[in-house]
Design a protein around this motif. Structure first.
Motif, mmCIF file in Angstrom:
data_model
loop_
_atom_site.group_PDB
_atom_site.id
_atom_site.type_symbol
_atom_site.label_atom_id
_atom_site.label_comp_id
_atom_site.label_asym_id
_atom_site.label_seq_id
_atom_site.Cartn_x
_atom_site.Cartn_y
_atom_site.Cartn_z
ATOM 1 N N SER A 47 10.327 8.463 12.075
ATOM 2 C CA SER A 47 9.395 7.630 13.042
ATOM 3 C C SER A 47 8.457 9.154 13.516
ATOM 4 O O SER A 47 8.967 10.167 13.429
ATOM 5 C CB SER A 47 9.773 7.250 14.443
ATOM 6 O OG SER A 47 10.797 6.026 13.827
ATOM 7 N N ALA A 48 7.369 8.924 14.258
ATOM 8 C CA ALA A 48 6.900 9.793 15.122
ATOM 9 C C ALA A 48 7.855 10.394 15.996
ATOM 10 O O ALA A 48 8.737 9.754 16.238
ATOM 11 C CB ALA A 48 5.540 9.203 15.707
ATOM 12 N N THR A 53 3.737 7.945 19.555
ATOM 13 C CA THR A 53 2.979 6.643 19.226
ATOM 14 C C THR A 53 1.894 6.273 20.386
ATOM 15 O O THR A 53 0.910 5.937 20.294
ATOM 16 C CB THR A 53 3.637 5.574 18.598
ATOM 17 O OG1 THR A 53 4.471 6.294 17.426
ATOM 18 C CG2 THR A 53 2.736 4.451 17.982
ATOM 19 N N GLU A 135 3.794 9.639 12.427
ATOM 20 C CA GLU A 135 4.721 9.526 11.434
ATOM 21 C C GLU A 135 4.543 10.341 10.352
ATOM 22 O O GLU A 135 5.325 11.100 9.693
ATOM 23 C CB GLU A 135 4.727 7.922 10.802
ATOM 24 C CG GLU A 135 5.835 7.068 11.436
ATOM 25 C CD GLU A 135 5.400 6.647 12.941
ATOM 26 O OE1 GLU A 135 4.269 6.941 13.359
ATOM 27 O OE2 GLU A 135 6.487 6.100 13.556
ATOM 28 N N PHE A 201 6.591 2.795 9.234
ATOM 29 C CA PHE A 201 5.710 2.239 10.080
ATOM 30 C C PHE A 201 4.319 1.921 9.608
ATOM 31 O O PHE A 201 3.446 1.021 9.964
ATOM 32 C CB PHE A 201 5.616 2.897 11.435
ATOM 33 C CG PHE A 201 4.622 2.619 12.479
ATOM 34 C CD1 PHE A 201 4.457 1.424 12.954
ATOM 35 C CD2 PHE A 201 3.692 3.518 12.919
ATOM 36 C CE1 PHE A 201 3.665 1.188 13.809
ATOM 37 C CE2 PHE A 201 2.835 3.289 14.189
ATOM 38 C CZ PHE A 201 2.690 1.961 14.489
ATOM 39 N N ARG A 215 4.728 -2.343 16.195
ATOM 40 C CA ARG A 215 5.504 -1.434 16.925
ATOM 41 C C ARG A 215 6.967 -1.467 16.631
ATOM 42 O O ARG A 215 7.372 -2.415 16.187
ATOM 43 C CB ARG A 215 5.265 -1.632 18.449
ATOM 44 C CG ARG A 215 4.446 -1.450 19.142
ATOM 45 C CD ARG A 215 3.627 -0.033 18.909
ATOM 46 N NE ARG A 215 4.349 1.197 19.151
ATOM 47 C CZ ARG A 215 4.325 1.859 20.373
ATOM 48 N NH1 ARG A 215 3.469 1.454 21.338
ATOM 49 N NH2 ARG A 215 5.132 2.840 20.501
ATOM 50 N N GLY A 216 7.681 -0.245 16.198
ATOM 51 C CA GLY A 216 9.010 -0.241 15.877
ATOM 52 C C GLY A 216 9.334 -0.373 14.265
ATOM 53 O O GLY A 216 10.223 -0.542 13.922
ATOM 54 N N GLY A 217 8.111 -0.343 13.576
ATOM 55 C CA GLY A 217 8.241 -0.837 12.220
ATOM 56 C C GLY A 217 9.021 0.137 11.214
ATOM 57 O O GLY A 217 8.753 -0.173 10.151
ATOM 58 N N SER A 218 9.476 1.251 11.724
ATOM 59 C CA SER A 218 9.952 2.256 10.752
ATOM 60 C C SER A 218 11.319 1.507 10.380
ATOM 61 O O SER A 218 11.596 2.074 9.045
ATOM 62 C CB SER A 218 10.052 3.574 11.475
ATOM 63 O OG SER A 218 9.047 4.136 11.814
HETATM 64 N N1 ASP Z 1 6.343 5.127 16.260
HETATM 65 C C1 ASP Z 1 6.283 3.766 16.154
HETATM 66 C C2 ASP Z 1 6.391 3.084 17.338
HETATM 67 O O1 ASP Z 1 6.699 3.941 18.299
HETATM 68 C C3 ASP Z 1 7.070 2.960 15.141
HETATM 69 C C4 ASP Z 1 8.439 3.327 15.161
HETATM 70 O O2 ASP Z 1 9.088 4.615 15.586
HETATM 71 O O3 ASP Z 1 9.476 2.580 14.547
HETATM 72 O O4 ASP Z 1 6.346 1.876 17.260
#
Ligand code: ASP
Length: 480
Positions: A47-48, A53, A135, A201, A215-218
């Motif tokens: 992830s980032a 993000t 990312e 992501f 969001r949270g796509g990793s």
């Molecule tokens: N960096 C993205 C987010 O904060 C994806 C991730 O971390 O999964 O949503």
């Protein structure tokens, strides 16, 4: 064609790469795993860095508001974090290349934000490119750090692997294209014992535009890559040790659940971000790939392994007791419901019109009770519902959910649950919708007490082995 290497896919979330120390821990974890996995190979998804993000999205907002200069300035701190990690962890010969890439990203983002200020209608497209840098830079820096720590790693642009539709901000991947591209890009590296490092992501559309998976796509990226490569395991590294038997803030004796089925994990997903979203791991479920949730701060702990029910080795019927506060119960009573059809459709159309998800539902002959988490549109909903019948509201409630395979088929579970909750008023009960969950609603002020009592009953009374022995002797009805 898919690889026969069956690699382990390791995904590290933003808090697992929040600073140089965190990156260092990741390097150790990957190196240890690589030594164990040998010819099986490792793929790393990252992830980032934490909060990046959010910062990139805020800069997009600022540019739209005409403050491009401030937007660009606001990102300086974030670039500095990546530079610090690169300087500390990349090989001295590689530091310049990595920091040049970070500088280039800074210039490109500044240009994109300026374009956005002039052309706000291009936001969906430009925003995805801007956030993708979070990312991309993480993966670039981590690849350099891993390579310098003996892991023989190489940065790969994830947009060459994950192919999606054009729905910017929450693109849907195309399975076949993603499988083909991923296999083509990564298999040659794996066969040479090189560890590919990709940003999560992000993806690209068939026409080559940058897209993001939501969001949270990793986690989703990890599952897609794992499925494409027939991974032997997908590891989600985060800042908690897997899924807990209850929220440790209210049950200090809560502990990690060693095994969960995909179905149990899906039921628990509603109750907390720490458990994977069912959609996220769908590609892994389809291929029956086990998903392990681990803690990058305590890597020696095994975490929770989520897999097909047939593969779980747990004796326990109850795996976890989850809860969620801030729930509103809506009860609609309508004599017109009796013996007619179409009432439920009308009722649920109200929630559809107001774009509000309904979570738990129970019905009797003349009334329906349901729970809402999001009450932003409640006044409009109530107005429409009153056209259908008498409406009552109970707010400040909590949903408590007892999860475990076999709840439906094991005698005595409901008795055990409710016997320990005498003197706590239950406003709604749902059992049977899923075979792995018993859900009920109590007043929010009693939720912690209810969860603690149930945890005590199901997890603190017997040790696991003792319980299994009792079951074997036919004495422990709660235990399979
Ligand atoms: N960096 C993205 C987010 O904060 C994806 C991730 O971390 O999964 O949503």
């Amino acid at each position: 064609m898919s690889t026969t290497i069956n690699p382990i896919v390791m995904k590290f979330g933003g808090t697992s790469v929040e600073d140089a120390n965190a990156f260092r821990r990741v390097c150790e974890i990957v190196r240890a795993q690589k030594a164990k996995a040998r010819e099986r190979g490792i793929v790393v998804i990252v992830s980032a860095m934490s909060k990046v993000t959010d910062a990139l999205l805020t800069s997009v907002e600022a540019a739209i508001a005409g403050e491009t200069h401030a937007a660009t300035e606001s990102l300086e701190n974030q670039f500095a974090r990546y530079v610090t990690v690169a300087r500390e962890l990349a090989h001295p010969d590689k530091v310049a290349t990595v920091t040049e890439a970070i500088d280039k990203a800074r210039d490109e983002i500044a240009e994109l934000l300026a374009t956005l200020q002039r052309q706000p209608s291009a936001r969906p497209l430009i925003q995805d490119v801007v956030v993708s840098y979070g990312e991309r830079l993480s993966a670039l820096v981590l690849a350099a750090a891993l390579d310098n720590h003996g892991a023989n790693a190489q940065y790969i642009d994830a947009r060459r692997c994950i192919i999606t539709d054009e729905e910017h901000g929450r693109a849907t991947p195309f399975a076949e294209e993603t499988d083909n591209h991923t296999t083509r890009e990564l298999t040659p590296l794996l066969t040479q014992n090189i560890t590919p490092v990709l940003g999560g992501f992000i993806g690209s559309s068939l026409s080559g535009a940058t897209t993001t998976l939501g969001r949270g796509g990793s986690d989703y990226s990890a599952a897609l890559i794992g499925a494409a490569l027939d991974a032997s395991e997908i590891q989600i590294w985060t800042d908690v040790t897997g899924v807990m038997t209850a929220d440790p803030r209210i049950v200090p004796r809560a502990r990690t659940v060693p095994f969960l089925s995909y179905e149990e994990a899906a039921e628990l997903a509603y109750f907390g971000a720490k458990v994977l979203h069912p959609k996220t791991i769908q590609p892994a479920i389809v291929k029956a790939i086990p998903v392990r949730v681990c803690n990058s701060r305590v890597p020696e702990e095994a975490g929770t392994l989520i897999r097909r029910e047939a593969d779980t080795q747990e004796h326990r019927v109850i795996k976890s007791i989850a809860h969620k506060n801030g729930i509103t119960v809506v009860r609609i009573t309508a004599a017109a419901m009796l013996g007619t059809y179409g009432f439920m459709r009308q009722l649920f159309e109200v929630f559809e019109r107001h774009r509000t998800p309904v979570d738990v539902v129970t019905t009797s002959e003349v009334s329906v009770s349901l729970t809402l988490d999001d009450t932003a549109r409640l006044p409009g909903i109530l107005e429409d519902l009153r056209q259908l019948g008498r409406v009552e509201i109970e707010d400040k409630r909590a949903i408590i959910c007892v999860v475990g395979a076999g709840i439906l088929t094991t005698r005595g579970i409901a008795t055990q649950v409710f016997r320990h909750l005498e003197n706590i008023t239950i406003s709604l009960i749902s059992q049977g919708a899923s075979s792995v969950n018993l859900t009920f609603v109590v007043d929010e002020t009693r939720a912690a007490e209810a969860v603690s009592r149930l945890h005590h009953t199901f997890f603190e009374t017997y040790g696991l082995d003792e319980a299994a022995d009792l079951a074997a002797r036919g004495e422990g009805e709660l235990i399979r």
